[in-house]
Design a protein around this motif. Sequence first.
Motif, PDB file in Angstrom:
ATOM      1  N   GLY A   1       0.815  -1.212   0.000  1.00 25.02           N
ATOM      2  CA  GLY A   1       0.000   0.000   0.000  1.00 25.02           C
ATOM      3  C   GLY A   1       0.853   1.269   0.000  1.00 25.02           C
ATOM      4  O   GLY A   1       0.555   2.229  -0.718  1.00 25.02           O
ATOM      5  N   ALA A   2       1.955   1.275   0.782  1.00 21.92           N
ATOM      6  CA  ALA A   2       2.815   2.471   0.864  1.00 21.92           C
ATOM      7  C   ALA A   2       3.437   2.769  -0.498  1.00 21.92           C
ATOM      8  O   ALA A   2       3.606   3.932  -0.886  1.00 21.92           O
ATOM      9  N   GLU A   3       3.768   1.716  -1.230  1.00 21.10           N
ATOM     10  CA  GLU A   3       4.407   1.897  -2.536  1.00 21.10           C
ATOM     11  C   GLU A   3       3.383   2.402  -3.563  1.00 21.10           C
ATOM     12  O   GLU A   3       3.690   3.274  -4.378  1.00 21.10           O
ATOM     13  N   LEU A   4       2.159   1.875  -3.513  1.00 22.01           N
ATOM     14  CA  LEU A   4       1.120   2.355  -4.447  1.00 22.01           C
ATOM     15  C   LEU A   4       0.795   3.822  -4.165  1.00 22.01           C
ATOM     16  O   LEU A   4       0.558   4.615  -5.080  1.00 22.01           O
ATOM     17  N   CYS A   5       0.809   4.190  -2.899  1.00 22.62           N
ATOM     18  CA  CYS A   5       0.574   5.590  -2.534  1.00 22.62           C
ATOM     19  C   CYS A   5       1.712   6.461  -3.072  1.00 22.62           C
ATOM     20  O   CYS A   5       1.482   7.553  -3.601  1.00 22.62           O
ATOM     21  N   LEU A   6       2.945   5.946  -2.985  1.00 17.75           N
ATOM     22  CA  LEU A   6       4.099   6.711  -3.466  1.00 17.75           C
ATOM     23  C   LEU A   6       4.026   6.971  -4.979  1.00 17.75           C
ATOM     24  O   LEU A   6       4.411   8.040  -5.451  1.00 17.75           O
ATOM     25  N   VAL A   7       3.520   5.989  -5.714  1.00 20.01           N
ATOM     26  CA  VAL A   7       3.359   6.183  -7.165  1.00 20.01           C
ATOM     27  C   VAL A   7       2.520   7.430  -7.415  1.00 20.01           C
ATOM     28  O   VAL A   7       2.868   8.297  -8.228  1.00 20.01           O
ATOM     29  N   ASP A   8       1.420   7.545  -6.679  1.00 23.45           N
ATOM     30  CA  ASP A   8       0.524   8.699  -6.875  1.00 23.45           C
ATOM     31  C   ASP A   8       1.168  10.011  -6.428  1.00 23.45           C
ATOM     32  O   ASP A   8       0.942  11.051  -7.031  1.00 23.45           O
ATOM     33  N   ILE A   9       1.959   9.948  -5.370  1.00 23.72           N
ATOM     34  CA  ILE A   9       2.595  11.179  -4.873  1.00 23.72           C
ATOM     35  C   ILE A   9       3.709  11.636  -5.817  1.00 23.72           C
ATOM     36  O   ILE A   9       3.860  12.823  -6.096  1.00 23.72           O
TER      37      ILE A   9
ATOM     38  N   VAL B   1      23.915  15.042   6.368  1.00 20.05           N
ATOM     39  CA  VAL B   1      25.147  15.169   5.582  1.00 20.05           C
ATOM     40  C   VAL B   1      24.940  16.132   4.407  1.00 20.05           C
ATOM     41  O   VAL B   1      25.750  17.027   4.164  1.00 20.05           O
ATOM     42  N   ALA B   2      23.817  15.966   3.690  1.00 24.24           N
ATOM     43  CA  ALA B   2      23.594  16.752   2.463  1.00 24.24           C
ATOM     44  C   ALA B   2      22.918  18.093   2.755  1.00 24.24           C
ATOM     45  O   ALA B   2      22.700  18.878   1.833  1.00 24.24           O
ATOM     46  N   ARG B   3      22.549  18.312   4.000  1.00 23.42           N
ATOM     47  CA  ARG B   3      21.867  19.551   4.421  1.00 23.42           C
ATOM     48  C   ARG B   3      20.614  19.815   3.575  1.00 23.42           C
ATOM     49  O   ARG B   3      20.445  20.858   2.973  1.00 23.42           O
ATOM     50  N   ARG B   4      19.781  18.800   3.531  1.00 24.24           N
ATOM     51  CA  ARG B   4      18.507  18.907   2.824  1.00 24.24           C
ATOM     52  C   ARG B   4      17.376  18.611   3.819  1.00 24.24           C
ATOM     53  O   ARG B   4      17.564  17.790   4.718  1.00 24.24           O
ATOM     54  N   PRO B   5      16.216  19.279   3.670  1.00 25.36           N
ATOM     55  CA  PRO B   5      15.114  18.974   4.590  1.00 25.36           C
ATOM     56  C   PRO B   5      14.580  17.554   4.355  1.00 25.36           C
ATOM     57  O   PRO B   5      14.676  17.036   3.248  1.00 25.36           O
ATOM     58  N   LEU B   6      14.028  16.996   5.425  1.00 26.94           N
ATOM     59  CA  LEU B   6      13.524  15.613   5.369  1.00 26.94           C
ATOM     60  C   LEU B   6      12.030  15.585   5.665  1.00 26.94           C
ATOM     61  O   LEU B   6      11.559  16.208   6.625  1.00 26.94           O
ATOM     62  N   VAL B   7      11.305  14.869   4.825  1.00 24.41           N
ATOM     63  CA  VAL B   7       9.877  14.606   5.087  1.00 24.41           C
ATOM     64  C   VAL B   7       9.739  13.107   5.294  1.00 24.41           C
ATOM     65  O   VAL B   7      10.325  12.309   4.558  1.00 24.41           O
ATOM     66  N   TYR B   8       8.977  12.729   6.309  1.00 20.19           N
ATOM     67  CA  TYR B   8       8.742  11.300   6.592  1.00 20.19           C
ATOM     68  C   TYR B   8       7.264  11.014   6.388  1.00 20.19           C
ATOM     69  O   TYR B   8       6.409  11.635   7.025  1.00 20.19           O
ATOM     70  N   HIS B   9       6.972  10.093   5.472  1.00 22.29           N
ATOM     71  CA  HIS B   9       5.567   9.693   5.268  1.00 22.29           C
ATOM     72  C   HIS B   9       5.313   8.441   6.105  1.00 22.29           C
ATOM     73  O   HIS B   9       5.859   7.376   5.835  1.00 22.29           O
ATOM     74  N   LEU B  10       4.491   8.606   7.099  1.00 19.77           N
ATOM     75  CA  LEU B  10       4.233   7.527   8.055  1.00 19.77           C
ATOM     76  C   LEU B  10       3.030   6.712   7.594  1.00 19.77           C
ATOM     77  O   LEU B  10       1.893   7.183   7.636  1.00 19.77           O
ATOM     78  N   HIS B  11       3.301   5.477   7.159  1.00 20.83           N
ATOM     79  CA  HIS B  11       2.226   4.592   6.687  1.00 20.83           C
ATOM     80  C   HIS B  11       1.941   3.508   7.713  1.00 20.83           C
ATOM     81  O   HIS B  11       1.233   2.548   7.405  1.00 20.83           O
ATOM     82  N   ASP B  12       2.544   3.602   8.885  1.00 20.03           N
ATOM     83  CA  ASP B  12       2.428   2.519   9.871  1.00 20.03           C
ATOM     84  C   ASP B  12       1.911   3.027  11.200  1.00 20.03           C
ATOM     85  O   ASP B  12       2.148   4.182  11.567  1.00 20.03           O
ATOM     86  N   ILE B  13       1.265   2.134  11.933  1.00 23.23           N
ATOM     87  CA  ILE B  13       0.880   2.448  13.306  1.00 23.23           C
ATOM     88  C   ILE B  13       2.045   2.021  14.197  1.00 23.23           C
ATOM     89  O   ILE B  13       2.380   0.835  14.260  1.00 23.23           O
ATOM     90  N   LEU B  14       2.679   2.989  14.822  1.00 22.49           N
ATOM     91  CA  LEU B  14       3.859   2.681  15.644  1.00 22.49           C
ATOM     92  C   LEU B  14       3.410   2.146  17.005  1.00 22.49           C
ATOM     93  O   LEU B  14       3.543   2.809  18.029  1.00 22.49           O
ATOM     94  N   SER B  15       2.851   0.946  17.002  1.00 25.35           N
ATOM     95  CA  SER B  15       2.411   0.331  18.258  1.00 25.35           C
ATOM     96  C   SER B  15       3.117  -1.009  18.408  1.00 25.35           C
ATOM     97  O   SER B  15       3.728  -1.513  17.460  1.00 25.35           O
TER      98      SER B  15
END
Length: 382
Positions: free
Chosen positions: A14-22, A111-125
């Motif tokens: 599911g996370a990969e199919l969502c990434l295709v759309d993004i 290292v590269a001094r670039r901003p990071l975005v994290y797409h959370l597709h999981d329930i961290l439980s």
Amino acid sequence: MKILFLDQSGQIGGAELCLVDIARPFRDNCLICLFADGPFRKLLEEKKIPVRVLANRSIRVRKQSSLMQGIGSIGVFTPMVAKVAEIAWEYDLIYANTQKALVIGAIASLVARRPLVYHLHDILSAEHFSTANRRLAVTLANRFASLVIANSKATQTAFIEAGGRPELTEVVHNGFDPAIYHIQIQNSPQTKQHLGLERRFVVGHFSRLSPWKGQHILLEALTHCPDEVTAILVGDALFGEKQYVEQLHQKVVELGLSKRVQFFGFRGEVAPLMAVCDLIVHTSIAPEPFGRVIVEAMLCGRPVVAAAAGGALELIESGKTGWLVEPENIEELADAIAICYHNPMLAKNIAQQAQKQAIERFHLAAIEQKMTQLLRQVIDFH
Ligand code: UDP
């Protein structure tokens, strides 16, 4: 905007199919780096989204593995971080789409001094992750991410409960192109006949075959349903759950369901098969982070019964746009199937209501617009 997407998987989840759309709107200015080769790479190539596989061997840290096991893979991590950091110089932003991508993306962003975005597709439980992996994800996101995109309120809440900074988070549901699901519906009667499912009440289950997705619950529920009720299981074991697949086949025989259950394996397009279903069920026994299949079923105009936990609670209003049943409750699931079987008009009305709502709430165009706006803000504020 030039975006470097990272994803650990070569498989199509599911996370990969969502990434295709993004990634699709950015395809002239982006690169997706994968940490393992597989069918996902081929899918991206078909969609003409630039992709590069950074390792042929996947990084061996499972969701439930301990920190020590994780450290054991450091020989793979270090060169990967160096590679990603080097590539990242050419991009405005690093977008980590999975947990291992976060680990590598976080250090590379430093290292590269670039901003990071994290797409959370999981329930961290605890049901989904070891304590060490939960701590690692939250610590890295808190320290390095400019934005955490949670795919549901459920994943956002779990992130915050695990110690994540609330102000980093934004909930963005997965987006879907309704046309894909609408067009396919025309094929329904022919496809049903072709599959030998005519005069059957077809209950569809669309998910990778995995114990927590609960296909066994559907098999048990079938034994409480009339003989015309037949199940199709669409999906395959993606992450080594071969033993569960064998158990499912064995269970079909033991329960005397050989003529009432068909395994279809993984399908590149689910809509044509959703179209042959009279009902689609979701049976996860642990809270579902989002539940793409639930929305897809709604868009196909099919009634849905889902396990009442996690993201599913945000997608269905029980009795209005589908039915929610207690996870792992076989009798309740069988009762919900019976309601649809005996009341086709009611099921149809509910499915139509759900379809209308799903088009309004999860339209890809609106989600794309929101994502572009959020990513632009991250780059501008960096
Ligand atoms: N899916 C697919 N082919 C299959 C089975 C599933 O393309 O044979 C798709 C399904 O349509 C959905 C995704 O895989 O879009 C699964 O996403 P979901 O959020 O339901 O579960 P996840 O895999 O992320 O846990």
